[in-house]
Write a protein that holds these residues in place. Structure first.
Motif, short mmCIF file in Angstrom:
data_model
loop_
_atom_site.label_atom_id
_atom_site.label_comp_id
_atom_site.label_asym_id
_atom_site.label_seq_id
_atom_site.Cartn_x
_atom_site.Cartn_y
_atom_site.Cartn_z
N LEU A 1 -31.58 -23.35 -29.99
CA LEU A 1 -30.54 -22.87 -30.89
C LEU A 1 -30.95 -23.05 -32.35
O LEU A 1 -30.68 -22.18 -33.18
CB LEU A 1 -29.22 -23.59 -30.61
CG LEU A 1 -28.00 -23.12 -31.41
CD1 LEU A 1 -27.75 -21.64 -31.18
CD2 LEU A 1 -26.76 -23.91 -31.01
N LYS A 2 -31.59 -24.17 -32.70
CA LYS A 2 -31.99 -24.39 -34.09
C LYS A 2 -32.99 -23.32 -34.55
O LYS A 2 -32.96 -22.88 -35.70
CB LYS A 2 -32.60 -25.78 -34.24
CG LYS A 2 -31.60 -26.92 -34.08
CD LYS A 2 -30.58 -26.94 -35.22
CE LYS A 2 -29.65 -28.14 -35.09
NZ LYS A 2 -28.62 -28.16 -36.17
N VAL B 1 -31.07 -20.20 -35.35
CA VAL B 1 -30.41 -20.31 -36.65
C VAL B 1 -31.40 -20.04 -37.77
O VAL B 1 -31.12 -19.29 -38.71
CB VAL B 1 -29.79 -21.72 -36.82
CG1 VAL B 1 -29.26 -21.89 -38.23
CG2 VAL B 1 -28.67 -21.92 -35.81
N VAL C 1 -23.54 -18.50 -35.56
CA VAL C 1 -23.51 -19.74 -36.33
C VAL C 1 -22.22 -19.75 -37.16
O VAL C 1 -22.00 -18.86 -37.97
CB VAL C 1 -24.74 -19.84 -37.26
CG1 VAL C 1 -24.64 -21.08 -38.13
CG2 VAL C 1 -26.02 -19.85 -36.44
N THR D 1 -20.42 -22.28 -39.64
CA THR D 1 -20.68 -23.53 -40.33
C THR D 1 -19.96 -23.61 -41.68
O THR D 1 -19.77 -22.60 -42.37
CB THR D 1 -22.19 -23.69 -40.60
OG1 THR D 1 -22.70 -22.50 -41.21
CG2 THR D 1 -22.96 -23.95 -39.32
N ASN E 1 -25.17 -19.28 -26.86
CA ASN E 1 -25.90 -19.75 -28.04
C ASN E 1 -25.03 -19.71 -29.29
O ASN E 1 -25.27 -18.93 -30.22
CB ASN E 1 -27.18 -18.94 -28.26
CG ASN E 1 -28.28 -19.30 -27.30
OD1 ASN E 1 -28.27 -20.37 -26.69
ND2 ASN E 1 -29.25 -18.41 -27.15
N LEU F 1 -23.24 -22.09 -32.34
CA LEU F 1 -23.19 -23.35 -33.07
C LEU F 1 -21.95 -23.36 -33.95
O LEU F 1 -21.75 -22.46 -34.77
CB LEU F 1 -24.44 -23.51 -33.94
CG LEU F 1 -24.46 -24.71 -34.89
CD1 LEU F 1 -24.47 -26.02 -34.10
CD2 LEU F 1 -25.65 -24.64 -35.84
N GLU G 1 -20.38 -25.93 -36.54
CA GLU G 1 -20.78 -27.18 -37.18
C GLU G 1 -20.16 -27.34 -38.57
O GLU G 1 -20.08 -26.39 -39.35
CB GLU G 1 -22.30 -27.24 -37.31
CG GLU G 1 -22.82 -28.55 -37.89
CD GLU G 1 -24.32 -28.68 -37.83
OE1 GLU G 1 -24.84 -29.78 -38.06
OE2 GLU G 1 -25.00 -27.66 -37.55
N LYS H 1 -22.60 -25.51 -28.97
CA LYS H 1 -22.72 -26.79 -29.66
C LYS H 1 -21.64 -26.89 -30.73
O LYS H 1 -21.56 -26.03 -31.61
CB LYS H 1 -24.11 -26.95 -30.26
CG LYS H 1 -25.22 -27.12 -29.22
CD LYS H 1 -26.58 -27.26 -29.87
CE LYS H 1 -27.64 -27.67 -28.84
NZ LYS H 1 -27.77 -26.72 -27.74
N ILE I 1 -20.50 -29.44 -33.49
CA ILE I 1 -21.12 -30.59 -34.14
C ILE I 1 -20.38 -30.96 -35.44
O ILE I 1 -20.15 -30.10 -36.31
CB ILE I 1 -22.60 -30.29 -34.49
CG1 ILE I 1 -23.34 -29.71 -33.28
CG2 ILE I 1 -23.28 -31.54 -35.03
CD1 ILE I 1 -23.50 -30.64 -32.13
#
Length: 488
Positions: free
Chosen positions: A4-5, A8, A217, A219, A243, A245, A247, A272, A274
């Motif tokens: 996943l990172k 991103v 993503v 965030t 997939n 994220l 965060e 995820k 986070i």
């Protein structure tokens, strides 16, 4: 499987490269007026179409108020709202297009689009929703007015994107939708970063809705919503959310903070969540639900601060479609600090959660599968949970020898309050396998008649370094119809 990172990083590099080569076009070039009263729908659409046909770029709005109805983004076009610019949604329901859903800004089957800048989009949702109700009464709109409001498909959201690839939503302020603020359906490669969502103008007003999307993503956003804050859904059994994220977001709602599974026909994988903060939230800080025949698996929640929230963690299997079995497995939730209020966490907000659904004696953590249909392989670690206590036996008291009286409710809409009273003030687990708790600290501030933990039909559970602070209580756990439970 791509990590996943890495996904991103690839997305950030791509979006930066798009920004470098994009050409800017001033809104005034297309005779778009900033006086707050001129209807700019056709002028804005002409500008979008022109930019797309000529290689792409940004349509830039400077200080002013730009009134419009529905517009449609095209490939390689970004709406850039500079600080002080306000894109203002019309309050007339007939100024909005309905393509699958009704929205101010549509995009469908396009690539590389964005909405960016320090400006604002104001949907004027309260006036718009009330006007739609008035048009029903005059016969201009046909609707049953359930709960004395028009259905969601009539009330425009601000953003609705379907099958769009490479999306950037960044820094913008989104305010006052008549319905859900923004929905992204079957989209791929998307960044939502640094935005502010103020969506408390009317009912059913989610902050962010992600439906069957891949590589997302979310965030650094600040969300205040009358309905779910960040909500992942799966509307089609052929697709699923993958997939994703979530965060470093701050969320406040009169429903759930971060939720998976309002609808779950396909499923959810590799999610995820986070380092998020949830506060003053009526229902659950984190709700993970699989109730429509799909799957929910490989979920990580790491770092959650939940303050004044009605429930901290809610895991639920259901069967809303007869014969469609759902599954939930491989979930890790860790590093959580939370406190639960005695009363309504959203008291005083314009659109509070329904008080009739609120149990009198709540439990911060609820894991509820179904008979023969177990939630599997769940790990909780490093929790500090404070509960006010004061549970009252006189309110639908559930005795430990009457656990079978707690309803299963497989077809009901999933919320932590659906069972009304449950027998644990800390953790209640039912119909689960391989559930592990480690380094858990539970504290109750006032005397409560219930035990900290109750397990019903749980097979294979380990409690390691689980401590509690409760006046007049020395027993940690009661288990019923369970096997393989160890306490260390």
């Amino acid at each position: 499987m791509i990590h996943l990172k890495k996904v991103v990083l690839i997305m950030v590099i791509f979006l930066q490269s798009v920004a470098v080569f994009a050409k800017d076009y001033k809104a005034s070039m297309f005779n778009i007026k900033s006086d707050g009263s001129t209807m700019n729908t056709r002028s804005i659409q002409f500008g979008i179409d022109y930019i797309s046909k000529n290689g792409g770029g940004r349509l830039v709005f400077y200080v002013g108020r730009y009134l419009t109805g529905s517009i449609h983004l095209k490939s390689n076009v970004t709406l850039q709202l500079e600080e002080g610019a306000v894109l203002l949604g019309s309050t007339n329901p007939f100024d909005y297009d309905r393509i699958g859903n009704t929205a101010l800004i549509h995009a469908r089957n396009v690539d590389s689009v964005g909405i960016t800048g320090k400006g604002m989009i104001d949907g004027q949702g309260r006036a718009l929703a009330n006007n739609s109700i008035q048009y029903v009464h005059t016969g201009m709109i046909e609707d049953g007015l359930k709960y004395d409001r028009t259905r969601e498909s009539i009330r425009p959201m601000i953003i609705y994107f379907h099958t769009v690839t490479n999306i950037t939503i960044k820094d913008i302020i989104l305010k006052n939708s008549a319905c859900w603020m923004q929905t992204y359906d079957r989209c791929k490669n998307m960044v939502i970063d640094g935005i502010t969502v103020d969506n408390v103008a009317f009912w059913n007003s989610d902050g962010i809705d992600i439906v069957d999307c891949d590589n997302v993503v979310i965030t650094n956003n600040n969300i205040d919503a009358a309905d779910d804050g960040i909500c992942l859904k799966s509307h089609d059994e052929k697709f699923y959310c993958n997939n994703i994220l979530i965060e470093n977001n701050i969320v406040r709602t009169s429903a759930n903070g971060i939720k998976l599974g309002t609808a779950g026909k396909g499923g959810f994988r590799n999610i995820k969540i986070i380092n998020n903060t949830v506060y003053n939230t009526y229902r659950s800080a984190i709700a993970l639900q699989s109730v429509d025949g799909g799957f929910l698996e490989d979920i990580l929640v790491d770092g959650l601060k939940s303050t004044n929230t009605g429930n901290v963690i809610f895991l639920r299997l259901g069967e809303r479609v007869v014969g469609k079995k759902s599954s939930m497995q491989r979930i890790s939730i860790k590093n959580v600090i939370a406190d639960v209020p005695f009363g309504k966490a959203d008291a005083g907000y314009d659109y509070e959660g329904p008080i009739e659904d609120m149990p009198r004696n709540v439990s911060p953590i609820v894991i509820a599968g179904l008979p023969g249909q177990y939630i599997k392989d769940v790990t909780f670690s490093n929790f500090e949970v404070t509960y006010p206590g004061g549970g009252n036996k006189m309110f639908a008291y559930v005795a430990l020898d009457k656990l079978d009286s707690i309803p299963e409710l497989p077809a009901n809409y999933p919320e932590f309050s659906m069972f009304k009273e449950i027998p644990a003030w800390g953790i209640y687990v039912r119909h689960a396998k391989d559930i592990n708790f480690s380094n858990i600290k539970l504290k109750v501030e006032k005397k409560d008649y219930r035990l900290p933990i109750v397990m019903d039909d749980v097979h294979g559970a380990q409690l390691k370094k689980v401590t509690f602070d409760q006046v007049g209580q020395t027993k940690l756990l009661y288990d019923y119809k369970s096997t393989g439970i160890t306490v260390n």
